[in-house]
Design an enzyme around this catalytic site. Structure first.
Site, mmCIF file in Angstrom:
data_model
loop_
_atom_site.group_PDB
_atom_site.id
_atom_site.type_symbol
_atom_site.label_atom_id
_atom_site.label_comp_id
_atom_site.label_asym_id
_atom_site.label_seq_id
_atom_site.Cartn_x
_atom_site.Cartn_y
_atom_site.Cartn_z
ATOM 1 N N ASP A 11 50.413 36.519 24.260
ATOM 2 C CA ASP A 11 49.552 37.701 24.103
ATOM 3 C C ASP A 11 50.315 38.903 24.658
ATOM 4 O OD1 ASP A 11 47.216 39.250 23.587
ATOM 5 O OD2 ASP A 11 46.494 38.960 25.626
ATOM 6 N N SER A 12 49.738 40.081 24.478
ATOM 7 C CA SER A 12 50.332 41.286 25.069
ATOM 8 C C SER A 12 50.094 41.333 26.579
ATOM 9 C CB SER A 12 49.685 42.518 24.442
ATOM 10 O OG SER A 12 48.285 42.481 24.691
ATOM 11 N N CYS A 75 46.316 36.244 20.414
ATOM 12 C CA CYS A 75 46.127 37.692 20.301
ATOM 13 C C CYS A 75 45.728 37.997 18.870
ATOM 14 C CB CYS A 75 47.436 38.399 20.647
ATOM 15 S SG CYS A 75 47.405 40.178 20.385
ATOM 16 N N GLU A 153 42.054 43.753 31.757
ATOM 17 C CA GLU A 153 43.277 43.619 32.570
ATOM 18 C C GLU A 153 42.948 43.888 34.043
ATOM 19 O OE1 GLU A 153 46.685 43.014 31.861
ATOM 20 O OE2 GLU A 153 46.201 42.478 29.787
ATOM 21 N N CYS A 189 39.130 40.295 20.050
ATOM 22 C CA CYS A 189 40.294 40.571 20.896
ATOM 23 C C CYS A 189 40.196 39.550 22.021
ATOM 24 C CB CYS A 189 40.227 41.989 21.458
ATOM 25 S SG CYS A 189 41.423 42.294 22.779
ATOM 26 N N HIS A 191 41.131 39.560 24.931
ATOM 27 C CA HIS A 191 40.774 40.094 26.253
ATOM 28 C C HIS A 191 39.253 40.074 26.472
ATOM 29 C CE1 HIS A 191 44.898 41.653 26.474
ATOM 30 N NE2 HIS A 191 44.665 42.004 27.731
HETATM 31 N N1 DGL Z 1 44.581 40.611 23.397
HETATM 32 C C1 DGL Z 1 44.974 41.311 22.243
HETATM 33 C C2 DGL Z 1 44.115 40.985 21.040
HETATM 34 O O1 DGL Z 1 43.565 39.915 20.953
HETATM 35 C C3 DGL Z 1 45.410 42.747 22.268
HETATM 36 C C4 DGL Z 1 45.230 43.635 23.445
HETATM 37 C C5 DGL Z 1 46.150 44.852 23.378
HETATM 38 O O2 DGL Z 1 47.307 44.699 23.783
HETATM 39 O O3 DGL Z 1 45.740 45.908 22.887
HETATM 40 O O4 DGL Z 1 44.016 41.755 20.124
#
Ligand code: DGL
Length: 264
Positions: A11-12, A75, A153, A189, A191
């Site tokens: 993931d990012s 992600c 985060e 997402c 997150h």
């Molecule tokens: N967790 C990521 C997703 O599922 C992206 C979060 C990001 O870096 O903007 O899209």
């Protein structure tokens, strides 16, 4: 014969930990490498071209370094943009994470579903296709928020989000036409499941949150079915750049079984 090749999740940032939780539960003996591209974070405000070139190259480096048996792109932004590029570039099974529009549409009684993702994810043709294929008789209301990604985060670094800020963000979804009729909300997402309780509290009652975690765990289990695992399951978190705040993440990473931190 014991096989110590790990499962690589990517993931990012910390969002993919929400996917890791499901995969660990179904494969408790597996070794994991959790890779976070903190040097490229956030993905959701980047262009399609940036993601499509960055992600396959980085996964190539990670695959070379860690020799995984399978890659899970945990992600939605990277998957909806770069999944086909990654599959073309790497000779490994790759599982992507895409918005859970199908189960949400199957469960919706009001036939109005919300899709909450990054700005990049919610504008993807991939989401148009999922909506057309699985939710053609639903109204699909999309909303992208970079702010929510930042709050997830921060939460994993120990800072809880403010309820007023959460309500203001979620109003961007619910105040759209028919937004008050949403009964299924797709967390598109990775997150966002980390903020599930805050997202639920910031919206109207009776909205069910739906994410892809369980489906990805089932798919990963299927693709590794019958394989051996090393005697000692191991968890390594790898970041693409060193940063002073990585220390703040240690306790959260440990709760996901990631006891070791490395820098790529
Ligand atoms: N967790 C990521 C997703 O599922 C992206 C979060 C990001 O870096 O903007 O899209």
């Amino acid at each position: 014969m014991a096989d110590d090749r790990p499962i690589l999740l990517f993931d990012s940032g910390v969002g993919g930990l929400s996917v890791l939780a499901h995969v660990r539960k179904s494969l408790p003996n597996a070794a994991f490498v959790y890779a976070a591209d903190n040097a490229g974070y956030p993905y959701g405000t980047k262009s399609e071209a940036e993601i499509a070139s960055r992600v396959p190259a980085l996964l190539g480096r990670l695959a070379e370094r860690f020799g995984p048996r399978i890659i899970v792109i945990a992600c939605n932004t990277a998957s909806t943009i770069a999944l086909s590029h990654v599959r073309a570039a790497l000779d490994l099974p790759v599982v992507g994470t895409v918005p859970a529009i199908k189960p949400a549409a199957m469960a919706s009684k009001t036939r109005v579903i919300g899709v909450l993702g990054t700005e990049a994810t919610v504008r993807q043709p991939y989401v148009d296709r999922l909506s057309a294929e699985f939710a053609s008789d639903c109204r699909v209301i999309r909303y992208g928020s970079a702010e929510l990604v930042g709050l997830a985060e921060a939460k994993l670094r120990g800072a809880l989000p403010d309820a007023g800020q959460m309500r203001a963000i979620m109003a961007g979804l619910y105040s759209q036409p028919d937004g008050n009729r949403i009964d299924q909300l797709v967390l598109a997402c990775t997150h966002f499941p980390l903020l599930a309780s805050e997202i639920a509290a910031a919206g109207p009652p009776g909205v069910t949150l739906v994410d892809s975690g369980e489906g990805i765990a089932r798919r990963t289990e299927f693709l590794t079915h019958g394989q051996e695992w090393a005697a000692e399951p191991r968890g390594i978190a790898v970041f693409t750049k060193d940063s002073p705040d990585l220390g703040q993440l240690r306790p959260a990473l440990a709760t996901y079984g990631m006891g070791e931190i490395q820098i790529l």
